[in-house]
Design a protein around this motif. Structure first.
Motif, PDB file in Angstrom:
ATOM      1  N   ALA A 419       0.864  -1.441   0.250  1.00 24.41           N
ATOM      2  CA  ALA A 419      -0.114  -0.089   0.111  1.00 24.41           C
ATOM      3  C   ALA A 419       0.345   1.317   0.295  1.00 24.41           C
ATOM      4  O   ALA A 419       2.191   0.586   0.924  1.00 24.41           O
ATOM      5  CB  ALA A 419      -0.945   0.105   1.191  1.00 24.41           C
ATOM      6  N   ASN A 420       0.388   2.502  -0.982  1.00 32.51           N
ATOM      7  CA  ASN A 420       0.880   3.356  -0.294  1.00 32.51           C
ATOM      8  C   ASN A 420       0.354   4.502  -0.041  1.00 32.51           C
ATOM      9  O   ASN A 420       0.471   5.221   0.391  1.00 32.51           O
ATOM     10  CB  ASN A 420       1.613   3.996  -2.251  1.00 32.51           C
ATOM     11  CG  ASN A 420       2.766   5.148  -2.194  1.00 32.51           C
ATOM     12  OD1 ASN A 420       3.572   5.912  -1.772  1.00 32.51           O
ATOM     13  ND2 ASN A 420       4.264   4.662  -2.956  1.00 32.51           N
ATOM     14  N   CYS A 421      -0.455   5.770  -1.106  1.00 30.39           N
ATOM     15  CA  CYS A 421      -1.259   6.573  -1.006  1.00 30.39           C
ATOM     16  C   CYS A 421      -1.968   6.449   0.143  1.00 30.39           C
ATOM     17  O   CYS A 421      -2.662   6.960   0.704  1.00 30.39           O
ATOM     18  CB  CYS A 421      -2.193   6.893  -1.929  1.00 30.39           C
ATOM     19  SG  CYS A 421      -3.418   5.632  -3.287  1.00 30.39           S
ATOM     20  N   LYS A 422      -3.182   5.158  -0.193  1.00 28.47           N
ATOM     21  CA  LYS A 422      -4.203   4.937   1.216  1.00 28.47           C
ATOM     22  C   LYS A 422      -5.219   5.523   0.779  1.00 28.47           C
ATOM     23  O   LYS A 422      -5.810   6.187   1.378  1.00 28.47           O
ATOM     24  CB  LYS A 422      -3.827   5.174   2.521  1.00 28.47           C
ATOM     25  CG  LYS A 422      -2.918   3.670   2.702  1.00 28.47           C
ATOM     26  CD  LYS A 422      -2.387   3.172   4.681  1.00 28.47           C
ATOM     27  CE  LYS A 422      -1.449   2.675   4.308  1.00 28.47           C
ATOM     28  NZ  LYS A 422      -0.512   2.528   5.749  1.00 28.47           N
ATOM     29  N   GLU A 423      -5.333   6.169  -0.598  1.00 31.50           N
ATOM     30  CA  GLU A 423      -6.738   7.205  -0.442  1.00 31.50           C
ATOM     31  C   GLU A 423      -7.711   6.700  -2.384  1.00 31.50           C
ATOM     32  O   GLU A 423      -7.802   7.092  -2.886  1.00 31.50           O
ATOM     33  CB  GLU A 423      -6.580   8.273  -0.982  1.00 31.50           C
ATOM     34  CG  GLU A 423      -5.960   8.586   0.486  1.00 31.50           C
ATOM     35  CD  GLU A 423      -4.636  10.091   0.223  1.00 31.50           C
ATOM     36  OE1 GLU A 423      -5.602  10.958  -0.879  1.00 31.50           O
ATOM     37  OE2 GLU A 423      -4.781  11.240   1.054  1.00 31.50           O
ATOM     38  N   GLY A 424      -6.555   5.764  -2.444  1.00 34.69           N
ATOM     39  CA  GLY A 424      -7.155   4.658  -3.731  1.00 34.69           C
ATOM     40  C   GLY A 424      -6.687   5.544  -5.254  1.00 34.69           C
ATOM     41  O   GLY A 424      -7.488   5.663  -6.226  1.00 34.69           O
ATOM     42  N   MET A 425      -5.848   6.443  -5.111  1.00 37.27           N
ATOM     43  CA  MET A 425      -4.963   6.928  -5.997  1.00 37.27           C
ATOM     44  C   MET A 425      -4.152   6.461  -7.122  1.00 37.27           C
ATOM     45  O   MET A 425      -3.966   7.009  -8.199  1.00 37.27           O
ATOM     46  CB  MET A 425      -4.282   8.170  -5.353  1.00 37.27           C
ATOM     47  CG  MET A 425      -5.272   8.957  -5.201  1.00 37.27           C
ATOM     48  SD  MET A 425      -4.379  11.123  -5.019  1.00 37.27           S
ATOM     49  CE  MET A 425      -3.310  10.381  -3.880  1.00 37.27           C
ATOM     50  N   CYS A 426      -3.880   5.241  -5.776  1.00 39.35           N
ATOM     51  CA  CYS A 426      -1.906   5.322  -6.793  1.00 39.35           C
ATOM     52  C   CYS A 426      -1.918   3.711  -7.060  1.00 39.35           C
ATOM     53  O   CYS A 426      -1.198   2.961  -8.526  1.00 39.35           O
ATOM     54  CB  CYS A 426      -0.851   4.722  -5.855  1.00 39.35           C
ATOM     55  SG  CYS A 426      -0.727   4.126  -4.164  1.00 39.35           S
ATOM     56  N   GLY A 427      -2.993   2.987  -6.705  1.00 43.76           N
ATOM     57  CA  GLY A 427      -3.551   1.931  -7.495  1.00 43.76           C
ATOM     58  C   GLY A 427      -2.803   0.630  -6.750  1.00 43.76           C
ATOM     59  O   GLY A 427      -2.250  -1.075  -6.674  1.00 43.76           O
ATOM     60  N   SER A 428      -1.429   0.800  -5.749  1.00 48.85           N
ATOM     61  CA  SER A 428      -0.531  -0.509  -5.046  1.00 48.85           C
ATOM     62  C   SER A 428      -1.095  -1.151  -4.102  1.00 48.85           C
ATOM     63  O   SER A 428      -0.680  -2.163  -4.220  1.00 48.85           O
ATOM     64  CB  SER A 428       0.909   0.512  -4.659  1.00 48.85           C
ATOM     65  OG  SER A 428       0.033   0.967  -4.139  1.00 48.85           O
ATOM     66  N   CYS A 429      -2.607  -1.313  -4.355  1.00 50.90           N
ATOM     67  CA  CYS A 429      -2.918  -2.197  -2.861  1.00 50.90           C
ATOM     68  C   CYS A 429      -3.918  -3.079  -3.741  1.00 50.90           C
ATOM     69  O   CYS A 429      -4.346  -4.196  -3.209  1.00 50.90           O
ATOM     70  CB  CYS A 429      -3.479  -1.209  -1.805  1.00 50.90           C
ATOM     71  SG  CYS A 429      -5.129  -0.852  -2.394  1.00 50.90           S
ATOM     72  N   LEU A 457      -9.585  -2.316  -4.856  1.00 51.20           N
ATOM     73  CA  LEU A 457      -8.586  -1.570  -4.015  1.00 51.20           C
ATOM     74  C   LEU A 457      -9.174  -1.234  -2.407  1.00 51.20           C
ATOM     75  O   LEU A 457     -10.106  -0.662  -2.486  1.00 51.20           O
ATOM     76  CB  LEU A 457      -8.052   0.131  -4.394  1.00 51.20           C
ATOM     77  CG  LEU A 457      -8.089   0.526  -5.749  1.00 51.20           C
ATOM     78  CD1 LEU A 457      -8.314   1.977  -6.095  1.00 51.20           C
ATOM     79  CD2 LEU A 457      -6.868  -0.021  -5.870  1.00 51.20           C
ATOM     80  N   CYS A 459      -7.969   0.246   0.150  1.00 52.29           N
ATOM     81  CA  CYS A 459      -7.337   0.720   1.315  1.00 52.29           C
ATOM     82  C   CYS A 459      -8.596   1.750   0.857  1.00 52.29           C
ATOM     83  O   CYS A 459      -9.193   2.740   2.332  1.00 52.29           O
ATOM     84  CB  CYS A 459      -6.456   1.768   0.265  1.00 52.29           C
ATOM     85  SG  CYS A 459      -6.474   2.782  -0.822  1.00 52.29           S
TER      86      CYS A 459
HETATM   87  S1  FES Z   1      -2.941   2.299  -1.398  1.00 55.21           S
HETATM   88 FE1  FES Z   1      -2.555   3.220  -3.122  1.00 55.21          FE
HETATM   89  S2  FES Z   1      -4.561   3.265  -3.955  1.00 55.21           S
HETATM   90 FE2  FES Z   1      -4.828   1.947  -2.206  1.00 55.21          FE
END
Ligand code: FES
Length: 471
Positions: A419-429, A457, A459
């Motif tokens: 997880a990276n941004c935790k706001e639904g932006m980066c797609g890493s989760c 996602l 997050c």
């Molecule tokens: S942590 Fe970035 S989209 Fe979920």
């Protein structure tokens, strides 16, 4: 004791004919180029963020700023091109001010890139850049832009580079590029400066000229008084000066960069010494309204192209990561709302690759599909709440309330999800939902076709029913 050095005769290196940029074969190939080569193909301007990693003071009131892209990609460009940079000179809360700066580094070292900025004490942007851009500063950029660059292949690579003042920056990129490549070339640089100690890159220029027999560098001091020990030319650019440094100027491709007055003079003089219009390339470092409008149009076009291809690049990167076996545990970059690659530089939790199961090790996908699915009812259950999330790879059930974000609950229970941004932006989760319903409020970190394929996602999602998740 004095040691006597005997002079050794060193032969000239053997070289292929002409000069060819490393990416040229890629551009000419009919087959789809290899991935690394595609990445380095200098075809498209892109919008990207870059972090300053080094500042190098140069003579002549200039400063070199070395950057690397925040998304980790190399910057593909051609020697001589420029980038357009947004500088928050009036603070982050106000509109940034855009300026274009030539790249001074060589595209043959694409993992970092440099711009060299001359401080104009009366200017709005350059003093701010000198005083505020430091290692760690992140700036928005658009590039590469510009038609002033070396050709991709030149069978008879004979160049005359004319530079005045800060006009040396794109010329430096060209020179560094030629110096870094094999191939027969013949380069003459004539560099005009205002004062003897004011020639940026002079030590590197002297070094290149001393070790690379293809390069000759001449200095001229303009029409100012010259110090006694000055050994270069003095006076403004003249046809006699051009003929002295390059008697065969009319057989060379001429690249000239500097202030408008200098370039207008150069145009006249080059005609006089017989250089054909088609062999002259110029980049204006200051110019009239028409020139400025032309640059604006060039940047606007680059911006349109960047927007068009952002989606394409994101798609191809996404396809690439999707095509990699999960066991490789490759870091998958995220995508922002426009579909472009994004890396925020925030610490990333890495998904640990799973140890291959005995079945999978034996027979690949067939063995996989034949493997019995684990039974979630046998997993340990942690937490409290009205719904159950079953994490099939981790082998755990997590109790959760409908209003709770799934990522937080999963992480508390020790389920490893990147997880990276935790706001639904980066797609890493992004993970795959095997069954159940979620409500997701993402901000561009996932695509429709991924949602259709069962991904979500965690997050920015809450559970609507019991869920079974592939994590
Ligand atoms: S942590 Fe970035 S989209 Fe979920």
């Amino acid at each position: 004791m004095t040691e006597l050095l005997t002079e050794t005769v060193i032969q000239e290196p053997q070289r292929i004919r002409g000069l060819e940029m490393p990416w040229n074969r890629v551009m000419g190939s009919a087959e789809a180029p290899a991935r690394a080569a595609r990445v380095l193909g200098p075809w498209h301007p892109q919008e990207f963020m870059a972090e300053c990693v080094e500042t190098i003071p140069e003579a002549g009131g200039m400063m070199t700023f070395v950057f690397r892209r925040c998304d980790g990609a190399p910057l593909a460009f051609r020697a001589g091109q420029y980038v357009n940079i947004a500088f928050p000179v009036n603070g982050e809360e106000h509109e940034p001010v855009d300026r274009s700066y030539s790249l001074s580094s060589s595209p043959t070292e694409p993992w970092t890139f440099s711009v060299t900025v001359k401080r104009d004490p009366g200017g709005l942007v350059s003093p701010w850049v000198h005083d505020n851009v430091r290692p760690g500063t992140v700036l928005d950029m658009l590039g590469p832009v510009g038609a002033f660059h070396l050709p991709d292949a030149d069978r008879r690579a004979r160049y005359l580079f004319l530079a005045a003042g800060a006009g040396i920056t794109p010329i430096m990129s060209m020179l560094r590029t030629i110096h870094s490549l094999p191939g027969t070339a013949n380069v003459v640089v004539l560099y005009h400066g205002a004062e003897a100690g004011g020639f940026a890159f002079d030590r590197e220029l002297a070094y290149i000229a001393s070790v690379d027999s293809r390069v000759k560098v001449f200095y001229a001091l303009g029409d100012r008084g010259r110090p006694e020990e000055w050994e270069g030319f003095s006076g403004r650019l003249s046809s006699a000066m051009i003929e002295e440094v390059a008697p065969d100027a009319n057989g060379r491709q001429v690249y000239a960069c500097g202030p408008e007055g200098y370039l207008n003079t150069a145009t006249e003089l080059l005609k006089k010494v017989g250089v054909d219009d088609t062999s002259i390339y110029m980049e204006f470092f200051s110019g009239d309204r028409k020139t400025l409008l032309e640059y604006q149009a060039e940047i606007a076009l680059a911006s349109d192209i960047a927007e068009e291809i952002a989606e394409e690049i994101a798609d191809s990167a996404e396809d690439y990561y999707e095509s990699q076996p999960a066991a490789f545990g490759l870091y998958e970059p995220g995508y922002d709302a426009d579909g472009t690659l994004e890396a925020s530089g925030l610490p990333l939790e890495v998904v640990e690759p799973e140890a291959p199961s005995t079945e999978a090790a034996k027979g690949g996908s067939e063995a996989d599909s034949a493997a019995p699915s684990p039974d979630a009812s046998s997993f340990d259950t942690v937490g409290t709440g009205s719904l159950t999330l079953s994490f099939m790879r981790t082998g755990i059930n997590v109790r959760i309330d409908p209003e709770e974000h799934i990522l937080g609950a999963a992480q508390r229970a020790g389920v490893r999800i990147g997880a990276n941004c935790k706001e639904g932006m980066c797609g890493s989760c992004k993970v795959v939902k095997l069954s159940g319903e979620v409500e997701m409020n993402h901000q561009g970190g996932i695509r429709k076709r991924e949602i259709d394929a069962g991904k979500f996602l965690p997050c920015c999602s809450t559970a609507q029913t019991d869920l079974v998740i592939d994590a």
